[in-house]
Design a protein around this motif. Structure first.
Motif, PDB file in Angstrom:
ATOM      1  N   CYS A  56       4.731  21.958 -30.624  1.00  0.00           N
ATOM      2  CA  CYS A  56       4.196  23.326 -30.618  1.00  0.00           C
ATOM      3  C   CYS A  56       3.166  23.509 -29.509  1.00  0.00           C
ATOM      4  CB  CYS A  56       3.594  23.670 -31.978  1.00  0.00           C
ATOM      5  SG  CYS A  56       4.856  23.902 -33.251  1.00  0.00           S
ATOM      6  N   ASN A  57       2.307  22.524 -29.298  1.00  0.00           N
ATOM      7  CA  ASN A  57       1.324  22.616 -28.215  1.00  0.00           C
ATOM      8  C   ASN A  57       2.018  22.728 -26.861  1.00  0.00           C
ATOM      9  OD1 ASN A  57      -0.917  22.528 -29.890  1.00  0.00           O
ATOM     10  ND2 ASN A  57      -1.163  20.317 -29.709  1.00  0.00           N
ATOM     11  N   ALA A  58       3.085  21.969 -26.679  1.00  0.00           N
ATOM     12  CA  ALA A  58       3.798  21.981 -25.400  1.00  0.00           C
ATOM     13  C   ALA A  58       4.634  23.247 -25.221  1.00  0.00           C
ATOM     14  CB  ALA A  58       4.699  20.750 -25.300  1.00  0.00           C
ATOM     15  N   ASN A  59       4.967  23.929 -26.315  1.00  0.00           N
ATOM     16  CA  ASN A  59       5.855  25.083 -26.243  1.00  0.00           C
ATOM     17  C   ASN A  59       5.201  26.392 -26.671  1.00  0.00           C
ATOM     18  OD1 ASN A  59       8.758  24.069 -25.543  1.00  0.00           O
ATOM     19  ND2 ASN A  59       7.804  22.519 -26.828  1.00  0.00           N
ATOM     20  N   GLU A  60       3.889  26.394 -26.711  1.00  0.00           N
ATOM     21  CA  GLU A  60       3.109  27.603 -26.943  1.00  0.00           C
ATOM     22  C   GLU A  60       3.523  28.382 -28.193  1.00  0.00           C
ATOM     23  OE1 GLU A  60       3.270  29.792 -23.285  1.00  0.00           O
ATOM     24  OE2 GLU A  60       2.266  28.207 -22.175  1.00  0.00           O
ATOM     25  N   CYS A  61       3.563  27.682 -29.318  1.00  0.00           N
ATOM     26  CA  CYS A  61       3.770  28.351 -30.599  1.00  0.00           C
ATOM     27  C   CYS A  61       2.947  27.602 -31.638  1.00  0.00           C
ATOM     28  CB  CYS A  61       5.246  28.387 -30.982  1.00  0.00           C
ATOM     29  SG  CYS A  61       5.961  26.800 -31.407  1.00  0.00           S
ATOM     30  N   SER A  62       2.796  28.200 -32.801  1.00  0.00           N
ATOM     31  CA  SER A  62       2.001  27.551 -33.839  1.00  0.00           C
ATOM     32  C   SER A  62       2.913  26.713 -34.741  1.00  0.00           C
ATOM     33  CB  SER A  62       1.259  28.594 -34.684  1.00  0.00           C
ATOM     34  OG  SER A  62       2.176  29.314 -35.484  1.00  0.00           O
ATOM     35  N   VAL A  63       2.315  25.731 -35.382  1.00  0.00           N
ATOM     36  CA  VAL A  63       3.060  24.896 -36.326  1.00  0.00           C
ATOM     37  C   VAL A  63       3.596  25.767 -37.456  1.00  0.00           C
ATOM     38  CG1 VAL A  63       2.862  22.987 -37.974  1.00  0.00           C
ATOM     39  CG2 VAL A  63       1.770  22.809 -35.737  1.00  0.00           C
ATOM     40  N   GLU A  64       2.815  26.769 -37.858  1.00  0.00           N
ATOM     41  CA  GLU A  64       3.258  27.671 -38.932  1.00  0.00           C
ATOM     42  C   GLU A  64       4.516  28.438 -38.532  1.00  0.00           C
ATOM     43  OE1 GLU A  64       0.044  27.437 -37.872  1.00  0.00           O
ATOM     44  OE2 GLU A  64      -0.647  26.315 -39.621  1.00  0.00           O
ATOM     45  N   GLN A  65       4.581  28.892 -37.271  1.00  0.00           N
ATOM     46  CA  GLN A  65       5.788  29.581 -36.800  1.00  0.00           C
ATOM     47  C   GLN A  65       6.994  28.651 -36.849  1.00  0.00           C
ATOM     48  OE1 GLN A  65       4.178  30.758 -32.925  1.00  0.00           O
ATOM     49  NE2 GLN A  65       4.928  32.826 -33.334  1.00  0.00           N
ATOM     50  N   LEU A  66       6.812  27.425 -36.370  1.00  0.00           N
ATOM     51  CA  LEU A  66       7.910  26.471 -36.364  1.00  0.00           C
ATOM     52  C   LEU A  66       8.376  26.175 -37.786  1.00  0.00           C
ATOM     53  CD1 LEU A  66       9.832  24.565 -34.883  1.00  0.00           C
ATOM     54  CD2 LEU A  66       8.015  22.839 -34.920  1.00  0.00           C
ATOM     55  N   LYS A  67       7.449  25.952 -38.696  1.00  0.00           N
ATOM     56  CA  LYS A  67       7.820  25.684 -40.089  1.00  0.00           C
ATOM     57  C   LYS A  67       8.572  26.874 -40.689  1.00  0.00           C
ATOM     58  CE  LYS A  67       4.158  22.453 -41.360  1.00  0.00           C
ATOM     59  NZ  LYS A  67       2.975  22.264 -42.222  1.00  0.00           N
ATOM     60  N   TYR A  68       8.088  28.077 -40.415  1.00  0.00           N
ATOM     61  CA  TYR A  68       8.733  29.286 -40.931  1.00  0.00           C
ATOM     62  C   TYR A  68      10.185  29.355 -40.469  1.00  0.00           C
ATOM     63  CZ  TYR A  68      10.055  34.217 -41.212  1.00  0.00           C
ATOM     64  OH  TYR A  68      10.725  35.376 -41.449  1.00  0.00           O
ATOM     65  N   TRP A  69      10.409  29.154 -39.155  1.00  0.00           N
ATOM     66  CA  TRP A  69      11.761  29.275 -38.622  1.00  0.00           C
ATOM     67  C   TRP A  69      12.642  28.112 -39.037  1.00  0.00           C
ATOM     68  CZ3 TRP A  69      14.187  33.413 -37.172  1.00  0.00           C
ATOM     69  CH2 TRP A  69      13.437  34.534 -36.825  1.00  0.00           C
ATOM     70  N   LEU A  70      12.072  26.921 -39.196  1.00  0.00           N
ATOM     71  CA  LEU A  70      12.860  25.804 -39.724  1.00  0.00           C
ATOM     72  C   LEU A  70      13.388  26.153 -41.106  1.00  0.00           C
ATOM     73  CD1 LEU A  70      10.679  22.777 -38.618  1.00  0.00           C
ATOM     74  CD2 LEU A  70      13.091  23.106 -38.054  1.00  0.00           C
TER      75      LEU A  70
END
Length: 113
Positions: free
Chosen positions: A29-43
């Motif tokens: 997420c740090n390398a791809n400019e998004c939050s961990v919460e966004q990634l978890k949501y979309w997963l």
């Protein structure tokens, strides 16, 4: 394609890249400019959606493409591996990779074509 479909397709590609990266959620997420919460949501959202819309292998379009095995000049590798180039995408597979994950990554990459 409407904006919601485009966003979902974009996140499917991002999730495939995250899974293929081998990075932790935080590092990716740090390398791809998004939050961990966004990634978890979309997963969660894509996993929930994919269980409802899993493609039928009997009716899915399958396309074979030619592969060329190339050893980079002067390279010496200690473990067997394979690098797939799909357009500008690079997928690196090492011994013991998860075939199910590879199928999911290829499905995501080719579903946008």
């Amino acid at each position: 394609m409407n904006a919601n479909e485009q966003r979902r397709q974009d996140w499917q590609a991002r999730i495939a890249a995250y899974r293929a990266s081998g990075l932790t959620m935080k590092a990716w997420c740090n390398a791809n400019e998004c939050s961990v919460e966004q990634l978890k949501y979309w997963l969660y959202k894509i996993k929930r959606g994919s269980s409802q819309t899993t493609p039928d292998p009997k009716t899915s379009h399958v396309q074979f493409v030619p592969l060329a095995a190339v050893d980079p000049p002067g390279s010496v590798f200690s473990a067997p591996f394979l690098i797939l180039h799909i357009g500008e995408i690079r997928v690196e597979l090492h011994s013991g990779f998860d075939p199910k994950l590879l199928r999911e990554v290829i499905y995501v990459l080719t579903s946008s074509c």
